[in-house]
Design a protein around this motif. Structure first.
Motif, PDB file in Angstrom:
ATOM      1  N   CYS A 240       0.453  -3.804  22.481  1.00 43.65           N
ATOM      2  CA  CYS A 240      -0.899  -4.025  21.948  1.00 43.65           C
ATOM      3  C   CYS A 240      -0.864  -4.678  20.567  1.00 43.65           C
ATOM      4  O   CYS A 240      -0.339  -4.105  19.619  1.00 43.65           O
ATOM      5  CB  CYS A 240      -1.679  -2.708  21.871  1.00 43.65           C
ATOM      6  SG  CYS A 240      -3.314  -2.969  21.154  1.00 43.65           S
ATOM      7  N   PRO A 241      -1.442  -5.859  20.416  1.00 45.65           N
ATOM      8  CA  PRO A 241      -1.410  -6.530  19.120  1.00 45.65           C
ATOM      9  C   PRO A 241      -2.387  -5.921  18.109  1.00 45.65           C
ATOM     10  O   PRO A 241      -2.341  -6.250  16.930  1.00 45.65           O
ATOM     11  CB  PRO A 241      -1.822  -7.968  19.462  1.00 45.65           C
ATOM     12  CG  PRO A 241      -2.680  -7.825  20.672  1.00 45.65           C
ATOM     13  CD  PRO A 241      -2.144  -6.664  21.441  1.00 45.65           C
ATOM     14  N   MET A 242      -3.267  -5.049  18.599  1.00 44.10           N
ATOM     15  CA  MET A 242      -4.233  -4.398  17.698  1.00 44.10           C
ATOM     16  C   MET A 242      -3.817  -2.955  17.395  1.00 44.10           C
ATOM     17  O   MET A 242      -4.574  -2.197  16.806  1.00 44.10           O
ATOM     18  CB  MET A 242      -5.636  -4.418  18.314  1.00 44.10           C
ATOM     19  CG  MET A 242      -6.218  -5.807  18.532  1.00 44.10           C
ATOM     20  SD  MET A 242      -6.434  -6.759  17.009  1.00 44.10           S
ATOM     21  CE  MET A 242      -7.930  -6.029  16.344  1.00 44.10           C
ATOM     22  N   PRO A 246      -3.870   2.381  24.529  1.00 43.24           N
ATOM     23  CA  PRO A 246      -4.938   2.387  25.545  1.00 43.24           C
ATOM     24  C   PRO A 246      -4.828   3.522  26.548  1.00 43.24           C
ATOM     25  O   PRO A 246      -5.811   3.856  27.203  1.00 43.24           O
ATOM     26  CB  PRO A 246      -4.804   1.031  26.227  1.00 43.24           C
ATOM     27  CG  PRO A 246      -3.448   0.553  25.908  1.00 43.24           C
ATOM     28  CD  PRO A 246      -3.022   1.179  24.629  1.00 43.24           C
ATOM     29  N   CYS A 255      -9.941  -2.344  20.085  1.00 43.18           N
ATOM     30  CA  CYS A 255      -9.479  -3.110  21.253  1.00 43.18           C
ATOM     31  C   CYS A 255     -10.327  -4.379  21.432  1.00 43.18           C
ATOM     32  O   CYS A 255     -11.543  -4.308  21.545  1.00 43.18           O
ATOM     33  CB  CYS A 255      -9.559  -2.245  22.515  1.00 43.18           C
ATOM     34  SG  CYS A 255      -9.191  -3.160  24.020  1.00 43.18           S
ATOM     35  N   ILE A 256      -9.642  -5.534  21.480  1.00 45.47           N
ATOM     36  CA  ILE A 256     -10.371  -6.808  21.651  1.00 45.47           C
ATOM     37  C   ILE A 256     -10.295  -7.294  23.100  1.00 45.47           C
ATOM     38  O   ILE A 256     -10.620  -8.431  23.388  1.00 45.47           O
ATOM     39  CB  ILE A 256      -9.860  -7.900  20.688  1.00 45.47           C
ATOM     40  CG1 ILE A 256      -8.365  -8.142  20.904  1.00 45.47           C
ATOM     41  CG2 ILE A 256     -10.153  -7.533  19.228  1.00 45.47           C
ATOM     42  CD1 ILE A 256      -7.875  -9.450  20.321  1.00 45.47           C
ATOM     43  N   ARG A 257      -9.835  -6.425  24.000  1.00 46.52           N
ATOM     44  CA  ARG A 257      -9.814  -6.702  25.441  1.00 46.52           C
ATOM     45  C   ARG A 257      -8.913  -7.883  25.804  1.00 46.52           C
ATOM     46  O   ARG A 257      -9.254  -8.679  26.697  1.00 46.52           O
ATOM     47  CB  ARG A 257     -11.244  -6.981  25.967  1.00 46.52           C
ATOM     48  CG  ARG A 257     -12.307  -5.958  25.626  1.00 46.52           C
ATOM     49  CD  ARG A 257     -11.831  -4.559  25.777  1.00 46.52           C
ATOM     50  NE  ARG A 257     -12.928  -3.590  25.818  1.00 46.52           N
ATOM     51  CZ  ARG A 257     -12.730  -2.287  25.857  1.00 46.52           C
ATOM     52  NH1 ARG A 257     -11.509  -1.785  25.787  1.00 46.52           N
ATOM     53  NH2 ARG A 257     -13.745  -1.462  25.941  1.00 46.52           N
ATOM     54  N   CYS A 258      -7.796  -8.007  25.086  1.00 46.16           N
ATOM     55  CA  CYS A 258      -6.905  -9.139  25.358  1.00 46.16           C
ATOM     56  C   CYS A 258      -6.204  -9.004  26.703  1.00 46.16           C
ATOM     57  O   CYS A 258      -5.741  -9.987  27.274  1.00 46.16           O
ATOM     58  CB  CYS A 258      -5.873  -9.280  24.241  1.00 46.16           C
ATOM     59  SG  CYS A 258      -4.638  -7.967  24.219  1.00 46.16           S
ATOM     60  N   GLY A 259      -6.065  -7.769  27.190  1.00 46.10           N
ATOM     61  CA  GLY A 259      -5.483  -7.554  28.519  1.00 46.10           C
ATOM     62  C   GLY A 259      -3.965  -7.481  28.555  1.00 46.10           C
ATOM     63  O   GLY A 259      -3.371  -7.359  29.628  1.00 46.10           O
ATOM     64  N   CYS A 261      -2.064  -5.080  27.662  1.00 40.19           N
ATOM     65  CA  CYS A 261      -1.640  -3.754  28.131  1.00 40.19           C
ATOM     66  C   CYS A 261      -1.791  -3.629  29.642  1.00 40.19           C
ATOM     67  O   CYS A 261      -0.941  -3.033  30.300  1.00 40.19           O
ATOM     68  CB  CYS A 261      -2.430  -2.661  27.416  1.00 40.19           C
ATOM     69  SG  CYS A 261      -4.205  -2.825  27.609  1.00 40.19           S
TER      70      CYS A 261
HETATM   71  S1  SF4 Z   1      -6.664  -4.907  25.878  1.00 44.28           S
HETATM   72 FE1  SF4 Z   1      -4.906  -3.508  25.611  1.00 44.28          FE
HETATM   73  S2  SF4 Z   1      -3.353  -4.695  24.491  1.00 44.28           S
HETATM   74 FE2  SF4 Z   1      -5.329  -5.785  24.238  1.00 44.28          FE
HETATM   75  S3  SF4 Z   1      -6.211  -4.974  22.314  1.00 44.28           S
HETATM   76 FE3  SF4 Z   1      -7.035  -3.692  23.983  1.00 44.28          FE
HETATM   77  S4  SF4 Z   1      -5.618  -1.946  24.122  1.00 44.28           S
HETATM   78 FE4  SF4 Z   1      -4.572  -3.545  22.943  1.00 44.28          FE
END
Ligand code: SF4
Lengths: 288, 55
Positions: A240-242, A246, A255-259, A261
């Motif tokens: 997770c870059p943030m 999760p 969480c920016i929902r980058c996916g 994880c």
């Molecule tokens: S989607 Fe997953 S990897 Fe991306 S920011 Fe949210 S928790 Fe972290």
């Protein structure tokens, strides 16, 4: 195509669509069409020669700093709708300034990139203070002054200031003074930090990220974990870059929902998407 | 037993997002009816001197 690549293409398309007035970059003039009445979901300066929409943070301050003060029904309504539907997926998919920081972060460095550091958690709270003080309270207190735009916004400097002040046509003749160079220093600092840290503006300073983060627990686009599948291997939090875990807090404000994880999970226990059960707010979703 | 995120997801009604969607739509409508989209347009079609760092 991998999820990360697909997201990159969506980010690139969002940047192009929101700045589709390409002629503006050559003429040094900003777009004046009717679409500028609509606020875009992310931070994108309306003084960028390419911008075809309005910046929601700038517009919000305009109402609060007007005299008499106008309650910002229109902008707030749009922001609540964006937040309820997408939450911080706006940051991960649609915000041009977030995308630019990610591109800088991809530049390889001889040293390892920095994840978390002492004080990181505390610094993340700064964006809430900026939302409250620079976007709401100070514009209310100071006549006609959008304080966040004026003193901080690096997107305004990059997208509006640099093309218009440094490279704009001489007709415009905007003189660069102390304020301009101070804001330019903020932008350069953020770009240098972006080499080492993932999206530093979004983590520490962005008032819009702070606002949308509050919606992550209720937004329709959300993370749905399957706890019975989770083996607690830690693969999700490691990528997770943030710096979110999760598996414990799937709809955390950061969480920016980058996916990343969801792709990394070997058990397929994490899912991102629009849920029929989207009204639920997870009991374990508090701040860590 | 501690409730898992998923089981909590199943139990709770979708009231809050629905309320927020309605509130957002209501505010948006109120803003449109009071001409605020025009206010945004007026601001957005002029160069914002503060944004670019010279105002
Ligand atoms: S989607 Fe997953 S990897 Fe991306 S920011 Fe949210 S928790 Fe972290």
């Amino acid at each position: 195509m991998s999820g990360e690549k697909r997201r990159g293409w969506i980010q690139f398309s969002a940047l192009l669509i929101q700045n589709a007035n390409f002629r503006g970059f050559f003429s040094g003039k900003i777009f004046q069409g009717d679409t500028k009445a609509v606020c875009v979901p992310g931070i994108n300066c309306y003084s960028c020669p390419g911008a075809v929409g309005a910046c929601p943070v700038g517009s919000l301050q305009t109402f609060l700093a007007s005299r008499p003060v106008k309650f910002p029904y229109y902008v707030l309504g749009l922001l609540i709708l964006f937040g309820t539907i997408l939450g911080r997926a706006v940051c991960g998919f649609l915000c041009p300034f977030g995308f630019i920081q990610e591109l800088i972060h991809k530049i390889p460095l001889p040293k390892k990139k920095i994840g978390s550091f002492p004080g990181d958690r505390a610094l993340r709270k700064l964006k809430y203070a900026i939302l409250l003080v620079m976007v709401i309270l100070l514009p209310l207190a100071m006549d006609y002054t959008p304080t966040f735009c004026k003193y901080i916004c690096p997107a305004g400097t990059l997208e509006g200031g640099i093309p218009l002040v440094l490279f704009g046509s001489s007709k415009l003749n905007f003189p660069a003074g102390t304020l301009f160079y101070t804001k330019l220093a903020v932008l350069i600092l953020l770009f240098v930090l972006s080499l080492f840290l993932f999206r530093p503006f979004c983590k520490y300073l962005c008032p819009l990220g702070a606002f949308y983060g509050l919606f992550n627990r209720v937004s329709l686009y959300r993370m749905r974990p399957e706890p019975e599948k989770c083996t607690h291997c830690g693969a999700c939090s490691a990528v997770c870059p943030m710096q979110v875990d999760p598996s414990a807090t799937p709809n955390h404000t950061e969480c920016i929902r980058c996916g990343r994880c969801t792709s990394a999970c070997p058990a397929g226990a994490l899912h991102l998407g629009f849920s029929r059960r989207a009204g639920a707010a997870e009991v374990q979703d508090g701040e860590r | 037993m501690k409730e898992s995120p998923d089981s909590a997801d199943k139990k709770r009604p979708a009231v809050l997002p629905l309320f927020l969607l309605l509130a957002g739509a209501g505010l948006l409508l109120a803003g449109l009816l009071s001409g605020q989209a025009q206010d945004v347009l007026m601001k957005a079609v002029r160069v914002c001197l503060e944004c670019i760092g010279v105002g």
